[in-house]
Design an enzyme around this catalytic site. Structure first.
Site, mmCIF file in Angstrom:
data_model
loop_
_atom_site.group_PDB
_atom_site.id
_atom_site.type_symbol
_atom_site.label_atom_id
_atom_site.label_comp_id
_atom_site.label_asym_id
_atom_site.label_seq_id
_atom_site.Cartn_x
_atom_site.Cartn_y
_atom_site.Cartn_z
ATOM 1 N N GLY A 145 40.890 45.906 33.003
ATOM 2 C CA GLY A 145 41.067 46.129 34.485
ATOM 3 C C GLY A 145 41.190 44.732 35.279
ATOM 4 N N HIS B 261 35.015 36.069 37.746
ATOM 5 C CA HIS B 261 34.576 36.437 38.993
ATOM 6 C C HIS B 261 33.656 37.790 38.690
ATOM 7 C CE1 HIS B 261 38.452 38.540 38.619
ATOM 8 N NE2 HIS B 261 37.788 39.505 39.265
ATOM 9 N N THR C 44 42.741 41.923 37.037
ATOM 10 C CA THR C 44 43.851 41.592 37.691
ATOM 11 C C THR C 44 43.935 40.057 38.112
ATOM 12 O OG1 THR C 44 43.034 42.187 39.777
ATOM 13 C CG2 THR C 44 44.095 44.084 38.248
ATOM 14 N N HIS D 5 32.118 41.082 40.630
ATOM 15 C CA HIS D 5 32.181 41.869 41.787
ATOM 16 C C HIS D 5 30.665 42.478 42.538
ATOM 17 C CE1 HIS D 5 36.522 43.169 41.370
ATOM 18 N NE2 HIS D 5 36.408 42.504 40.030
ATOM 19 N N ASP E 45 36.330 40.893 49.126
ATOM 20 C CA ASP E 45 37.184 41.328 48.530
ATOM 21 C C ASP E 45 38.381 41.701 49.594
ATOM 22 O OD1 ASP E 45 37.975 42.660 45.345
ATOM 23 O OD2 ASP E 45 39.119 43.098 46.980
ATOM 24 N N HIS F 63 40.750 34.630 36.950
ATOM 25 C CA HIS F 63 39.913 33.372 36.970
ATOM 26 C C HIS F 63 38.404 34.248 37.112
ATOM 27 C CE1 HIS F 63 38.367 29.748 39.163
ATOM 28 N NE2 HIS F 63 37.211 30.368 39.406
HETATM 29 P P1 AMP Z 1 39.687 42.097 38.867
HETATM 30 O O1 AMP Z 1 40.822 43.148 39.062
HETATM 31 O O2 AMP Z 1 38.483 42.126 38.390
HETATM 32 O O3 AMP Z 1 40.378 40.634 38.439
HETATM 33 O O4 AMP Z 1 39.339 41.639 40.504
HETATM 34 C C1 AMP Z 1 40.108 40.955 41.543
HETATM 35 C C2 AMP Z 1 39.879 41.263 42.691
HETATM 36 O O5 AMP Z 1 40.378 40.237 43.498
HETATM 37 C C3 AMP Z 1 40.334 42.748 43.254
HETATM 38 O O6 AMP Z 1 39.063 43.384 43.489
HETATM 39 C C4 AMP Z 1 41.200 42.411 44.182
HETATM 40 O O7 AMP Z 1 41.049 43.268 45.371
HETATM 41 C C5 AMP Z 1 40.594 40.981 44.789
HETATM 42 N N1 AMP Z 1 41.663 40.255 45.497
HETATM 43 C C6 AMP Z 1 43.254 40.003 45.023
HETATM 44 N N2 AMP Z 1 43.618 39.189 46.028
HETATM 45 C C7 AMP Z 1 42.770 38.987 46.859
HETATM 46 C C8 AMP Z 1 42.757 37.807 48.002
HETATM 47 N N3 AMP Z 1 43.670 37.355 48.507
HETATM 48 N N4 AMP Z 1 41.506 37.680 48.618
HETATM 49 C C9 AMP Z 1 40.413 38.403 48.414
HETATM 50 N N5 AMP Z 1 40.540 39.357 47.243
HETATM 51 C C10 AMP Z 1 41.480 39.471 46.561
#
Ligand code: AMP
Length: 143
Positions: A99, A106, A101, A108, A37, A104
């Site tokens: 929450g 995923h 953002t 964590h 991340d 797609h």
């Molecule tokens: P979510 O908020 O659960 O959708 O998680 C999205 C995650 O993607 C967040 O923890 C961000 O910090 C991470 N994120 C956003 N842009 C990038 C990127 N370019 N490379 C790696 N992680 C990213």
């Protein structure tokens, strides 16, 4: 409303999958990509994504979800071996109100230590790419 609707092929993770945006890669096969991340909540914060166009847990085919969670376990074990945290949170969000953002799906993998509070989700503090690559190679070595 982000819980509903169509997959946006221009989302950040789609761009990482196509190679348009770089990432610190931990693991890749024909169906899965895992990378660090870029805005980590803790050292070793790792993401696991499928190579299918699904926004969230409710859009993805059951078989692809099973493969995704199996890889989250496998990569989570490697994070545990590489960093030896006191705990590990596995998180997954569906819809902006919950929450999410990046739309797609995923998982964590977020290591936790007794003496360090995690940063907030989506705090916007970008990590150094060289440090992320170093962490990725330590985790990769344990796979
Ligand atoms: P979510 O908020 O659960 O959708 O998680 C999205 C995650 O993607 C967040 O923890 C961000 O910090 C991470 N994120 C956003 N842009 C990038 C990127 N370019 N490379 C790696 N992680 C990213």
């Amino acid at each position: 409303m982000s819980l509903y609707g169509d997959y946006d092929p221009k989302n950040i993770f789609a761009k990482i999958l196509s190679g348009d945006i770089p990432c610190a890669k931990v693991y890749e096969d024909a169906r899965i990509l895992s990378f660090m991340d870029a805005f980590p909540q803790a050292k070793g914060h790792t993401l696991v994504i499928p190579k299918v166009s699904a926004r969230n847990l409710f859009d993805i085919r059951c078989e692809d979800l099973q493969n995704l969670i199996a890889h989250t376990q496998k990569i989570g074990r490697a994070v545990r071996s590489a960093l030896e945290p006191d705990g590990i949170r596995i998180a997954q969000f569906n819809g902006e109100a919950a929450g999410q953002t990046v739309f797609h799906i995923h998982f964590h993998i977020i290591p936790a230590w007794d003496d360090a509070a995690p940063r907030a989700h989506a705090s916007g503090q970008m990590a150094d790419m060289a440090e992320l690559k170093d962490l990725a190679s330590r985790i990769k070595a344990k796979l």
